[in-house]
Design a protein around this motif. Structure first.
Motif, mmCIF file in Angstrom:
data_model
loop_
_atom_site.group_PDB
_atom_site.id
_atom_site.type_symbol
_atom_site.label_atom_id
_atom_site.label_comp_id
_atom_site.label_asym_id
_atom_site.label_seq_id
_atom_site.Cartn_x
_atom_site.Cartn_y
_atom_site.Cartn_z
ATOM 1 N N PRO A 108 107.543 67.062 12.665
ATOM 2 C CA PRO A 108 106.916 65.769 12.997
ATOM 3 C C PRO A 108 107.877 64.747 13.590
ATOM 4 O O PRO A 108 107.486 63.951 14.439
ATOM 5 C CB PRO A 108 106.369 65.293 11.646
ATOM 6 N N GLU A 109 109.153 64.787 13.154
ATOM 7 C CA GLU A 109 110.105 63.798 13.656
ATOM 8 C C GLU A 109 110.506 64.053 15.108
ATOM 9 O O GLU A 109 111.126 63.195 15.740
ATOM 10 C CB GLU A 109 111.362 63.758 12.779
ATOM 11 N N LYS A 110 110.117 65.223 15.652
ATOM 12 C CA LYS A 110 110.460 65.545 17.035
ATOM 13 C C LYS A 110 109.256 65.535 17.966
ATOM 14 O O LYS A 110 109.367 65.893 19.132
ATOM 15 C CB LYS A 110 111.160 66.908 17.103
ATOM 16 N N ARG A 111 108.112 65.156 17.475
ATOM 17 C CA ARG A 111 106.917 65.036 18.332
ATOM 18 C C ARG A 111 106.021 63.940 17.766
ATOM 19 O O ARG A 111 106.104 63.586 16.583
ATOM 20 C CB ARG A 111 106.174 66.364 18.435
ATOM 21 N N HIS A 112 105.210 63.384 18.619
ATOM 22 C CA HIS A 112 104.279 62.323 18.204
ATOM 23 C C HIS A 112 102.881 62.700 18.685
ATOM 24 O O HIS A 112 102.619 62.742 19.891
ATOM 25 C CB HIS A 112 104.682 60.979 18.796
ATOM 26 N N ILE A 113 102.005 62.999 17.744
ATOM 27 C CA ILE A 113 100.628 63.341 18.078
ATOM 28 C C ILE A 113 99.704 62.508 17.209
ATOM 29 O O ILE A 113 99.763 62.562 15.976
ATOM 30 C CB ILE A 113 100.352 64.848 17.861
ATOM 31 N N ALA A 114 98.883 61.707 17.836
ATOM 32 C CA ALA A 114 97.971 60.828 17.105
ATOM 33 C C ALA A 114 96.660 60.729 17.861
ATOM 34 O O ALA A 114 96.580 61.060 19.048
ATOM 35 C CB ALA A 114 98.598 59.442 16.938
ATOM 36 N N GLY A 115 95.621 60.289 17.195
ATOM 37 C CA GLY A 115 94.325 60.146 17.852
ATOM 38 C C GLY A 115 93.402 59.249 17.052
ATOM 39 O O GLY A 115 93.695 58.907 15.905
ATOM 40 N N VAL A 116 92.303 58.869 17.670
ATOM 41 C CA VAL A 116 91.320 58.020 17.005
ATOM 42 C C VAL A 116 89.934 58.360 17.537
ATOM 43 O O VAL A 116 89.775 58.658 18.729
ATOM 44 C CB VAL A 116 91.635 56.513 17.242
ATOM 45 N N THR A 117 88.940 58.384 16.656
ATOM 46 C CA THR A 117 87.553 58.621 17.043
ATOM 47 C C THR A 117 86.820 57.291 16.991
ATOM 48 O O THR A 117 86.864 56.597 15.972
ATOM 49 C CB THR A 117 86.878 59.641 16.100
ATOM 50 N N LEU A 118 86.148 56.912 18.069
ATOM 51 C CA LEU A 118 85.531 55.592 18.134
ATOM 52 C C LEU A 118 84.279 55.604 18.997
ATOM 53 O O LEU A 118 84.133 56.427 19.889
ATOM 54 C CB LEU A 118 86.530 54.558 18.673
ATOM 55 N N GLY A 119 83.380 54.693 18.700
ATOM 56 C CA GLY A 119 82.175 54.525 19.507
ATOM 57 C C GLY A 119 82.385 53.423 20.530
ATOM 58 O O GLY A 119 82.786 52.312 20.172
ATOM 59 N N ILE A 120 82.139 53.719 21.806
ATOM 60 C CA ILE A 120 82.392 52.738 22.868
ATOM 61 C C ILE A 120 81.292 52.789 23.926
ATOM 62 O O ILE A 120 80.566 53.778 24.046
ATOM 63 C CB ILE A 120 83.760 52.983 23.554
ATOM 64 N N SER A 121 81.190 51.724 24.699
ATOM 65 C CA SER A 121 80.234 51.646 25.798
ATOM 66 C C SER A 121 80.871 52.207 27.064
ATOM 67 O O SER A 121 82.082 52.455 27.119
ATOM 68 C CB SER A 121 79.844 50.190 26.046
ATOM 69 N N GLU A 122 80.070 52.369 28.119
ATOM 70 C CA GLU A 122 80.587 52.832 29.400
ATOM 71 C C GLU A 122 81.610 51.847 29.950
ATOM 72 O O GLU A 122 82.628 52.241 30.535
ATOM 73 C CB GLU A 122 79.449 53.012 30.405
ATOM 74 N N GLU A 123 81.339 50.561 29.740
ATOM 75 C CA GLU A 123 82.259 49.520 30.222
ATOM 76 C C GLU A 123 83.621 49.649 29.536
ATOM 77 O O GLU A 123 84.673 49.560 30.184
ATOM 78 C CB GLU A 123 81.669 48.138 29.955
#
Length: 273
Positions: free
Chosen positions: A213-228
């Motif tokens: 983990p200290e040699k790579r950075h992988i993150a993400g997020v799940t979210l609801g969004i509009s087309e705009e």
């Protein structure tokens, strides 16, 4: 007109043929369609606008109407298959056929080298790695790569990049970049980039388990969004990508090659779907 091998889009080639004839005569879409044996007076215009496609017989009719023979005719057929292919595998097959026809007839396909460069992850990695390891043999470079690559693949990649002028050899097993950034803009390049993105996404998945983990950075997020909001995020990500490229171009010394993936994709269908 430009030589046919400077095209990857058969519709663009047909449009240029039409415009060329129109400049020197009273050529019209009706006449073009009639010349190719189609009863609909605007059929050729619809094809050029992407609103209709050519059948196998239709492709032959159009080639006859434009007076294409020999290698030019074969290239046009392959170009149509490339443009109307329903999946990437068929597109790659057709594009390779275009290159083969051109090579056999000592012609040049514009951006063919860029397509080949972007098609494999090995090329951009070695383009960054080789300059910081002057004098390194292919096996040494191969052992530095993740995932595993053979010395033969390394040699093949280096030879290709020197021939295509992505790298230049300045000494025994010593290389320099010809330019800091490599880009491509032809019809074929997005296809090759999709292939590379698949490879790199797979490597990112493997990195979760295989790289500390200290040699790579992988993150993400799940979210609801509009087309705009989606369009706003796309613009922000593109701005960030450009900033990263500009920052990397200024690097004087570096000791490792990284890949940055920017991914934003749907997990559900929208209302209209």
């Amino acid at each position: 007109m430009k030589p046919i091998t400077e095209y990857q889009d058969y519709r663009e080639f047909m449009r240029d043929f039409y415009e060329e004839r129109k400049r020197s005569s009273l050529f019209s879409w009706r006449e073009f369609s009639k010349l190719a044996g189609f009863t609909s007076p605007n059929f050729m215009q619809l094809v050029c606008e992407g609103k209709s496609r050519l059948s196998k017989t239709g492709v032959e009719k159009v080639a006859d109407a434009m007076g294409l023979e020999g290698a030019d005719r074969d290239y046009f057929f392959a170009m149509e298959r490339f443009g109307d292919a329903k999946n990437d595998a068929k597109k790659i097959q057709a594009f390779n056929e275009m290159q083969k026809i051109a090579k056999e007839n000592r012609l040049r396909v514009v951006d063919a080298e860029a397509f080949k460069y972007f098609e494999s992850w090995v090329n951009p990695v070695l383009r960054e790695l080789a300059p910081i390891m002057p004098g390194a043999k292919p096996l040494e470079l191969a052992r530095k790569c993740y995932p595993v690559v053979s010395a033969a693949e390394v040699r093949h990649s280096l030879d290709f990049m020197c021939h295509a002028e992505f790298l230049k050899k300045v000494g025994e097993d010593t290389y320099e970049q010809t330019e800091k950034v490599v880009t491509g803009s032809s019809e074929a390049i997005p296809l090759a980039l999709r292939s590379m993105n698949r490879q790199m996404s797979k490597f990112a998945t493997e990195a979760i388990d295989e790289i500390p983990p200290e040699k790579r950075h992988i993150a993400g997020v799940t979210l609801g969004i509009s087309e705009e909001t989606y369009q706003w995020l796309v613009q922000k990500l593109e701005t960030l990508r450009q900033q990263v490229v500009a920052m990397a171009a200024k690097e004087k010394e570096y000791d490792k090659v990284y890949r940055l993936n920017l991914q934003l994709f749907p997990l559900t269908k929208g209302k209209e779907e």
